[in-house]
Motif scaffolding. Structure first.
Motif, mmCIF file in Angstrom:
data_model
loop_
_atom_site.group_PDB
_atom_site.id
_atom_site.type_symbol
_atom_site.label_atom_id
_atom_site.label_comp_id
_atom_site.label_asym_id
_atom_site.label_seq_id
_atom_site.Cartn_x
_atom_site.Cartn_y
_atom_site.Cartn_z
ATOM 1 N N LEU A 136 -7.832 2.207 -0.843
ATOM 2 C CA LEU A 136 -8.136 2.350 0.701
ATOM 3 C C LEU A 136 -9.257 1.306 1.344
ATOM 4 O O LEU A 136 -9.097 1.110 2.411
ATOM 5 N N LEU B 222 0.832 -1.120 -0.178
ATOM 6 C CA LEU B 222 0.097 -0.133 0.141
ATOM 7 C C LEU B 222 0.934 1.245 0.060
ATOM 8 O O LEU B 222 0.557 2.119 -0.585
ATOM 9 N N LEU C 26 0.700 4.211 -2.916
ATOM 10 C CA LEU C 26 0.510 5.586 -2.773
ATOM 11 C C LEU C 26 1.401 6.818 -3.456
ATOM 12 O O LEU C 26 1.211 7.564 -3.780
ATOM 13 N N THR D 286 -8.959 -1.098 4.635
ATOM 14 C CA THR D 286 -7.780 -0.801 5.216
ATOM 15 C C THR D 286 -7.906 -0.006 6.548
ATOM 16 O O THR D 286 -6.914 0.449 7.032
ATOM 17 N N ILE E 291 -4.056 11.381 3.973
ATOM 18 C CA ILE E 291 -4.710 9.904 4.335
ATOM 19 C C ILE E 291 -4.684 9.796 5.886
ATOM 20 O O ILE E 291 -3.630 10.098 6.560
ATOM 21 N N LEU F 82 -8.316 2.937 6.734
ATOM 22 C CA LEU F 82 -8.099 4.392 6.332
ATOM 23 C C LEU F 82 -9.142 5.052 5.340
ATOM 24 O O LEU F 82 -9.664 4.447 4.650
ATOM 25 N N HIS F 83 -9.069 6.278 5.260
ATOM 26 C CA HIS F 83 -9.879 7.456 4.465
ATOM 27 C C HIS F 83 -8.896 8.467 4.129
ATOM 28 O O HIS F 83 -7.912 8.820 4.689
ATOM 29 N N TYR F 84 -9.637 9.213 3.245
ATOM 30 C CA TYR F 84 -8.882 10.562 2.810
ATOM 31 C C TYR F 84 -9.849 11.773 2.974
ATOM 32 O O TYR F 84 -11.048 11.450 3.085
ATOM 33 N N ILE G 85 0.457 3.097 7.921
ATOM 34 C CA ILE G 85 0.003 2.119 6.650
ATOM 35 C C ILE G 85 0.089 1.009 6.846
ATOM 36 O O ILE G 85 1.223 0.438 7.378
#
Length: 892
Positions: A86, A42, A46, A89, A102, A91-93, A64
């Motif tokens: 994403l 990942l 990115l 995971t 991120i 995670l979000h943006y 990460i």
């Protein structure tokens, strides 16, 4: 007009920039591109996206996850590609001005809350630990058994532990707020004595300066005086806690006075905690549910004293079934009854303790007096009554009524006859008759009506109306007469009698809140308290008559003084227990107090701070700072802690006492079940109150006192064993304490009486079998400071006569010998069906150490060189020799 035009243009500019930023964001996320990724990390994906889209992409490598990404996108938007990369995971943006950040996905938080109870009887469990094992987030049940813990959404593993109970583990799937009442099962295996105050992280790591939760099971197991288990005597075994010989003289913590300790029963102050001048306390251990001692880092919810807080909560009684327990020992007997008024809804607890000393003390002292050719006896009696009623109107509303009453009565009566002669030509003989009667009564009453209301899962309220009083009543009478044997005429008769009374009475109203915000790293307490004090420090009336053939007239004297003082005290507090990161916790608080007496106002702002840092997995550091103010004073006229001590308020002439204390501590968790705790501290005190040298307690106290300062500092170290068949502790204390008063010791500093430099205290409990325990305690400490007369001289006062005065030289320049003693005990438990028997056998002061209570100067006639002359010698007065103990209890 200019301002209007300027503001309008400024608004247009702001809207333009706003829409431009929105447009730029839309342009960034809506741009299309093609990407092909084949099983890359990942992090690499990115970085590739940053290069391909020509966009500023910000992220933390530590956040990460180690996952593999494969992607084949043709002309897709950046928003779509980010979503695919994403996905799954956590995670979000977020987009900020053309930059993409991120971030970890924010989980919703939910609260679990409820009450902790004993599964066997339904009683609430106070100060129990609740910890979520994965996140290490935790809390503790409050003084009413309620807890509230906010956790992120998802699965959770909850551990609930409490001294003397089996640890409970609960797995939860947290998707919404949960009401969870938890019941714990009692355990025969002793659990660790835990430190409370820090609501987070590892509860097995004590926080130096926070409250020590006393193990009441150990109080019952350890050796006791005459078989009477005593909470205060157990506190004597802790470093930093001092008392006089054999417990006489009160409680002195870290160089403080006996009156510097806030003693509370169910949140209500109690003003006298001693029976028999301190040989044992008023706290019936059968009625005590929990006891917490604070002697360093004082939370903001406590105030009004300088040295310590002992917060005692009494039992509520079983909500399951009725039970009866009886105890009998060589000093006292107890009877306890508790059970449900309405099963699982309402309970009643009653416990009474009464002395047995008066059954035999009078006869023994009467025989002792008869051996001396005198008539008379000494009698002593005491009793304690504890009662509590509780009722649950609903899960959110509970009502409690609690009451304590205790009293002591001491009396000494007798007569004595002697024959006296005169050295003159007639050699007349006279019969001297003396009749005397002394009686002292004192007692406390404490009451509280308490309403608990659970406003919601985050906010808990408690409203309490309180009452407390202490009454002291002393009556004395004597009649002396001189009768000629040859004539039968009474030559002189002196009659002297009087009465002394003092009283303090409090009526108060208190409102407390516990608030656990949705953000789980805070726990906030706040509240307000108002108390009306009524002081009657001393009402004295006495009558004295002298008459006889050689006196021209009778000389009567009658005096009565009453100084009833009314005072108001209002306090407000707020404190926040906050978690700062994974290792740092703090309790930040403020205590504000306003005291009013005789139209004089004394405000006080007292900041409180304690910090705990988890430096490693097995050790921690802590520090604290506390400011305290005490607007009431305890005036003592003796070293024995007698009830003639006066509770008096600050006045327009006497300022409140103030102090500040700071300390640094460390704690190590050694091998399993072993803990090493240490702390250094410093305390500064101002406004201390004492009688001026030469003043008596029957004098007008306000005109015969002096105020001064004091300091104390030292080191405390404890090594504890909390698991296994052998438990206990070894404690060491190092202390310096001094006092300075303008009208004492010529204004020069001098050692405080309890400036006892070294102390070593050991307590051991060994469980041989489930039915047999062997326990012991040993204490060694430096001797107390005291004064001796340095010289005597005579003073001639015109029209009054000649008087002899004593010069004591430098105050407290001498030391009593080292104090030490060993106590042992064996406890036998026998269980037969539903009946439990306990037999406790022990010996107090096993090797019969004669520890001096004080020294007296005795004059003797010595014949030397053909002449008789007087010599003085020091004679030690000691109290308790080797004393066997035996007690028996039965519970149905």
């Amino acid at each position: 007009m200019f301002i209007y035009t300027f503001m309008k243009r400024l608004l247009y500019l702001f809207l333009f920039l706003l829409f431009a930023a929105i447009g730029q964001a839309q342009d960034v996320l809506s741009q299309r591109l093609s990407m092909k990724l084949d099983e890359v990390s990942l992090e690499v994906a990115l970085y590739a996206l940053t290069d391909e889209a020509d966009v500023n992409l910000t992220f933390s490598n530590r956040q990460i996850p180690d996952v593999t990404i494969s992607l084949n996108s043709e002309s897709e938007t950046l928003a779509s590609i980010l979503g695919k990369i994403l996905k799954g995971t956590n995670l979000h943006y977020q987009e900020h001005g053309g930059h993409i950040v991120i971030l970890p996905a924010t989980k919703e938080k939910h609260t679990i809350s409820g009450f902790l109870k004993d599964s066997s009887n339904g009683e609430l469990l106070l100060y129990a630990n609740i910890v979520e094992l994965n996140s290490k987030l935790g809390t503790a049940s409050n003084s009413y058994g309620f807890y509230s813990l906010t956790l992120p959404e998802g699965t959770a593993k909850i551990a609930i532990s409490y001294t003397g109970y089996k640890t409970e583990f609960i797995d939860l799937a947290i998707e919404e707020d949960v009401n969870l009442d938890i019941s714990l099962k009692p355990s025969l295996t002793l659990q660790p004595v835990e430190i409370i105050g820090n609501r987070y992280a590892d509860k097995v790591h004590p926080v130096s300066g926070d409250g020590l939760l006393i193990n009441m099971a150990q109080v019952d197991q350890l050796p006791s005086l005459a078989g009477e288990a005593d909470l205060i005597r157990t506190l004597h075994l802790l470093p930093g806690v001092q008392t006089g010989t054999d417990g006489v003289g009160g409680l002195h913590i870290r160089g403080g006075n006996n009156g510097h300790n806030l003693m509370m029963i169910d949140g209500v102050p109690v003003y006298n905690i001693s029976h028999a001048a301190g040989l044992f306390s008023i706290f019936n251990t059968e009625a005590v549910s929990s006891a917490v001692l604070h002697k360093g880092a004082f939370p903001a919810r406590y105030g009004g004293r300088l040295s310590s807080v002992l917060d005692i909560r009494t039992k509520e009684g079983s909500r399951k079934e009725w039970g009866v327990k009886g105890d009998i020992g060589t000093l006292a007997g107890r009877l306890t009854v508790d059970g449900p008024i309405v099963k699982d809804k309402s309970s009643l607890f009653l416990s009474g303790r009464f002395s047995l000393v008066d059954w035999y003390l009078g006869a023994i002292t009467q025989n002792l007096q008869a051996e001396k050719g005198k008539e008379g006896f000494i009698d002593y009696h005491f009793h304690d009554i504890n009662a509590k009623w509780s009722y649950d109107f609903s899960r959110k509303n509970k009502l409690y009524l609690s009451y304590y009453s205790g009293a002591d009565r001491y009396s000494n009566r007798g007569t004595a006859t002697d024959t006296l002669g005169t050295i003159d030509a007639g050699s007349n003989l006279f019969r001297y008759d003396k009749h005397y009667s002394d009686e002292v009564r004192w007692g406390n009453q404490v009451g509280a009506i308490r309403w608990n209301h659970l406003i919601n899962e985050h906010l808990f309220a408690n409203l309490t109306a309180t009452y407390s009083s202490l009454n002291v009543d002393i009556a004395y009478a004597s009649a002396d007469s001189l009768t000629g044997l040859s004539t039968g005429n009474t030559e002189i008769t002196i009659i002297d009698y009087g009465r002394y009374r003092s009283e303090i009475e409090d009526i108060g109203l208190r409102l407390d809140f516990d608030y656990a915000p949705l953000r789980g790293n805070h726990f906030i307490r706040f509240g307000i308290n108002a108390i009306h004090h009524s002081f009657t420090p001393g009402v004295l009336s006495y009558y004295k008559v002298k008459e006889g053939v050689k006196l021209q007239k009778a000389l009567p004297t009658f005096v009565e003084r009453e100084q009833a003082l009314q005072a108001w005290q209002t306090t407000f507090y707020i404190e926040d227990e906050v978690r700062i990161g994974d290792r740092l916790n703090a309790n930040i608080g403020l205590h504000a107090n306003l005291f009013n007496v005789r139209n004089t106002w004394y405000p006080s702002i007292q900041p409180r701070l304690s910090v705990h840092y988890q430096a490693g997995s097995n050790w921690s550091l802590s520090t604290y700072y506390s400011r305290m103010s005490q607007p009431i004073h305890l005036l003592s006229n003796s070293l024995l802690g007698l009830p003639t001590e006066l509770w008096i308020p600050s006045t327009d002439n006497i300022a409140p006492q103030r102090s500040w204390q700071t300390g640094i501590g460390a704690n190590w968790r050694l091998r399993r079940g072993w803990q090493l705790e240490s702390e250094i501290y410093y305390k500064s005190m101002k406004g201390l109150l004492s009688y001026s040298e030469g003043a008596q307690f029957l004098d007008d106290w306000e005109q015969n006192v002096t105020q001064g300062t004091g300091t104390s500092y030292g080191l405390e170290v404890s090594l504890r064993k909390t698991n296994g068949i052998t438990t206990g502790w070894i404690g060491y204390g190092l202390l310096w304490a001094d006092r300075t008063f303008e009208r004492i010791n010529r204004g020069n500093p001098y050692p405080y009486r309890y400036d006892r430099r070294h102390e070593v205290k050991i307590a051991v409990i060994h469980k041989v079998q489930n039915w047999l325990e062997l326990t012991g305690s040993w204490t060694l400490s430096s001797g107390s400071a005291f004064s001796l007369p340095a010289a005597t001289y005579t003073i001639d006062i015109p029209d009054a006569g000649t008087f002899t005065a004593i010069d004591y030289g430098t105050k407290n320049a001498y030391r009593l010998p080292y104090y030490h003693k060993l106590d042992v005990s064996a406890n036998v438990h026998i269980e037969m069906e539903r009946i439990k028997h306990t037999i406790k056998m022990g010996v107090y002061n096993l090797y019969n150490r004669h520890n001096p209570l004080y020294y007296d100067i005795r004059s003797t006639l010595v014949h030397s060189n053909g002449e008789w002359h007087k010599e003085n010698e020091l004679v030690d007065a000691w109290l308790i020799p080797l004393l066997p103990a035996l007690s028996y209890s039965i519970r149905f």
